[in-house]
Design a protein around this motif. Sequence first.
Motif, PDB file in Angstrom:
ATOM      1  N   ARG A 128       0.835  -1.197   0.000  1.00 27.27           N
ATOM      2  CA  ARG A 128       0.000   0.000   0.000  1.00 27.27           C
ATOM      3  C   ARG A 128       0.872   1.250   0.000  1.00 27.27           C
ATOM      4  NH1 ARG A 128      -3.268   2.753   4.091  1.00 27.27           N
ATOM      5  NH2 ARG A 128      -2.085   4.523   3.337  1.00 27.27           N
ATOM      6  N   LYS A 133      -3.827  11.960  -0.603  1.00 32.40           N
ATOM      7  CA  LYS A 133      -4.193  11.743   0.797  1.00 32.40           C
ATOM      8  C   LYS A 133      -5.428  12.542   1.193  1.00 32.40           C
ATOM      9  CE  LYS A 133      -2.526   9.514   3.115  1.00 32.40           C
ATOM     10  NZ  LYS A 133      -2.821   8.038   3.190  1.00 32.40           N
ATOM     11  N   PRO A 134      -6.349  11.908   1.894  1.00 35.26           N
ATOM     12  CA  PRO A 134      -7.453  12.678   2.476  1.00 35.26           C
ATOM     13  C   PRO A 134      -6.944  13.306   3.773  1.00 35.26           C
ATOM     14  CG  PRO A 134      -7.739  10.333   2.935  1.00 35.26           C
ATOM     15  CD  PRO A 134      -6.423  10.475   2.220  1.00 35.26           C
ATOM     16  N   GLU A 173      -5.309   4.763  -2.585  1.00 34.39           N
ATOM     17  CA  GLU A 173      -6.639   5.379  -2.458  1.00 34.39           C
ATOM     18  C   GLU A 173      -7.002   6.247  -3.662  1.00 34.39           C
ATOM     19  OE1 GLU A 173      -7.549   7.204   1.313  1.00 34.39           O
ATOM     20  OE2 GLU A 173      -9.266   8.293   0.477  1.00 34.39           O
ATOM     21  N   GLN A 191      -8.547   1.664  -3.620  1.00 33.22           N
ATOM     22  CA  GLN A 191      -9.021   1.851  -2.239  1.00 33.22           C
ATOM     23  C   GLN A 191      -9.977   3.033  -2.175  1.00 33.22           C
ATOM     24  OE1 GLN A 191      -5.954   1.849   0.769  1.00 33.22           O
ATOM     25  NE2 GLN A 191      -7.011   3.368   2.021  1.00 33.22           N
ATOM     26  N   GLY A 193     -11.503   5.394   0.596  1.00 35.82           N
ATOM     27  CA  GLY A 193     -11.204   5.722   1.988  1.00 35.82           C
ATOM     28  C   GLY A 193     -12.466   5.965   2.800  1.00 35.82           C
ATOM     29  N   ALA A 194     -12.282   5.929   4.124  1.00 37.55           N
ATOM     30  CA  ALA A 194     -13.401   6.077   5.058  1.00 37.55           C
ATOM     31  C   ALA A 194     -14.234   7.321   4.752  1.00 37.55           C
ATOM     32  CB  ALA A 194     -12.857   6.135   6.479  1.00 37.55           C
ATOM     33  N   ARG A 195     -13.547   8.436   4.484  1.00 33.65           N
ATOM     34  CA  ARG A 195     -14.271   9.685   4.276  1.00 33.65           C
ATOM     35  C   ARG A 195     -15.156   9.659   3.046  1.00 33.65           C
ATOM     36  NH1 ARG A 195     -10.052   9.646   6.609  1.00 33.65           N
ATOM     37  NH2 ARG A 195      -9.604  10.831   8.486  1.00 33.65           N
ATOM     38  N   LYS A 216     -13.469   0.999   2.601  1.00 36.43           N
ATOM     39  CA  LYS A 216     -13.341   1.250   4.038  1.00 36.43           C
ATOM     40  C   LYS A 216     -14.626   1.819   4.630  1.00 36.43           C
ATOM     41  CE  LYS A 216      -8.913   1.907   5.453  1.00 36.43           C
ATOM     42  NZ  LYS A 216      -7.718   2.712   5.798  1.00 36.43           N
ATOM     43  N   ARG A 246     -12.009   0.000  10.023  1.00 32.53           N
ATOM     44  CA  ARG A 246     -10.866   0.835  10.389  1.00 32.53           C
ATOM     45  C   ARG A 246     -11.152   1.739  11.573  1.00 32.53           C
ATOM     46  NH1 ARG A 246     -11.760   5.728  10.873  1.00 32.53           N
ATOM     47  NH2 ARG A 246     -10.053   6.616   9.661  1.00 32.53           N
ATOM     48  N   ASP A 281      -7.939  -2.639   9.548  1.00 35.86           N
ATOM     49  CA  ASP A 281      -6.837  -1.680   9.552  1.00 35.86           C
ATOM     50  C   ASP A 281      -6.648  -1.198  10.998  1.00 35.86           C
ATOM     51  OD1 ASP A 281      -5.353   0.663   9.613  1.00 35.86           O
ATOM     52  OD2 ASP A 281      -6.455   1.666   8.018  1.00 35.86           O
ATOM     53  N   HIS A 284      -5.038   3.012  11.452  1.00 36.52           N
ATOM     54  CA  HIS A 284      -5.846   4.223  11.566  1.00 36.52           C
ATOM     55  C   HIS A 284      -6.785   4.141  12.760  1.00 36.52           C
ATOM     56  CE1 HIS A 284      -4.300   4.612   7.471  1.00 36.52           C
ATOM     57  NE2 HIS A 284      -4.311   5.895   7.757  1.00 36.52           N
ATOM     58  N   MET A 308      -4.500  -4.472   7.138  1.00 40.05           N
ATOM     59  CA  MET A 308      -3.774  -3.424   6.426  1.00 40.05           C
ATOM     60  C   MET A 308      -3.046  -2.591   7.465  1.00 40.05           C
ATOM     61  SD  MET A 308      -4.539  -1.022   3.378  1.00 40.05           S
ATOM     62  CE  MET A 308      -5.419   0.414   3.755  1.00 40.05           C
ATOM     63  N   GLU A 310       0.177   0.244   8.420  1.00 42.78           N
ATOM     64  CA  GLU A 310       1.109   1.258   7.928  1.00 42.78           C
ATOM     65  C   GLU A 310       2.505   1.036   8.508  1.00 42.78           C
ATOM     66  OE1 GLU A 310      -1.774   4.899   6.645  1.00 42.78           O
ATOM     67  OE2 GLU A 310      -0.687   5.144   8.522  1.00 42.78           O
TER      68      GLU A 310
HETATM   69  C1  PEP Z   1      -5.530   5.313   4.482  1.00 43.49           C
HETATM   70  O1  PEP Z   1      -5.683   4.078   4.521  1.00 43.49           O
HETATM   71  O2  PEP Z   1      -4.570   5.832   3.917  1.00 43.49           O
HETATM   72  C2  PEP Z   1      -6.528   6.189   5.130  1.00 43.49           C
HETATM   73  C3  PEP Z   1      -6.506   7.503   4.975  1.00 43.49           C
HETATM   74  O3  PEP Z   1      -7.429   5.511   5.902  1.00 43.49           O
HETATM   75  P1  PEP Z   1      -8.941   5.919   6.270  1.00 43.49           P
HETATM   76  O4  PEP Z   1      -9.645   6.240   4.988  1.00 43.49           O
HETATM   77  O5  PEP Z   1      -9.455   4.683   6.934  1.00 43.49           O
HETATM   78  O6  PEP Z   1      -8.865   7.091   7.215  1.00 43.49           O
END
Ligand code: PEP
Length: 353
Positions: A128, A133-134, A173, A191, A193-195, A216, A246, A281, A284, A308, A310
């Motif tokens: 990964r 990035k969010p 992501e 991917q 992401g959660a958001r 996620k 997550r 995960d 996070h 998953m 990091e």
């Molecule tokens: C990620 O996996 O990089 C991440 C930002 O995770 P999440 O969407 O679960 O916050």
Amino acid sequence: MKAGATEAQVNEVVQEIRRHGLRADVSTGEFRTVIGIIGDERKIEPAQLGNLAGVKEVLRIETPYKLISREYNKHFETGGERFAVTVGGHQIGGDQPVYMAGPCSIESRDQLFRIAEGVKRAGAHILRGGVFKPRSSVHSFQGLGANGLNEAREALSWLRDAGRRFEMPTVTEVRGEGQVDLIAEYVDILQIGARNMYDQDLLTKAASKGKPVLFKRHFGASVEEFLSFAEYIAAEGNKDIILCERGIVPVGKGKSFTRYMLDLGAVPAIQKETYLPVVVDPSHAAGRRDLIFNMSCAAMAAGASGLMIEVHYNPAEALVDGAQMITPDELKETIDACNRVRSALAPARVRGG
Ligand code: PEP
Ligand code: MN
């Protein structure tokens, strides 16, 4: 459909469904074809379908996530096995746990290759690394993808190349619909992401690439909402969905001492509802590296199909999520322990249904 129903009979049912402004999900098993209706099925009377040639029975499934439900899929003789997601020779949801690892964010070619080498050595199967990035603040590092298309392509090509070099399929992501085509050129798993769990246009677009989707759970979503949105991916004909727990928002006013609250009960609960694989995960969820080992073992005990995690060789210098990253050596310890947990539980495998 009855065993041995002809293609023409299947098509007739599909046409009838379409005539009512609905979509049809056709799944062909070894012995039987099952046709699911996508859309508001009140538009069609069950008898209208039941009377067509080749139809065995018409059943109403009440859940909002019927295409991924056990209830719908139990009509296949092969049962749950058909929902294992195979990528690069690894079966997510098969007998062996699958480990995905890598940096939160790709920062340079050298950083990524060094981490990729480390996680491979530790026993990881899938690499990964974030390119888009969010982030909660516009003032923090947004991933190399934010620097423009050339930089995004460059970072994505490092990910592809590191995956090839160390023989690991890759995941990154997709933060928005506009990134889907670009990212799908480079990686094996998309991917969400959660958001973005609730972004149905993104889900639909990502699903359309025909690549596995790592989906996620939003930190404020119930399991029912999570599965209902996963259904948007399935409705595009893409059943290669890997669900990822997550962590959800912690409760109460004081300190929780974790970034989110890892909902491990959701893992076996989801497995009672669907055959889709669920991975966890812990990074996070915990937000701190000293909890990763325990939460990983706990996730395995809860029946997760994989993890998953990091990883960074020097978390202190990471631009994003340094507090929760573990080193490749710590990853190895974690994976080894998780494999032991999984083998200890194997005879009484935690499974729903
Ligand atoms: C990620 O996996 O990089 C991440 C930002 O995770 P999440 O969407 O679960 O916050
Ligand atoms: Mn992260």
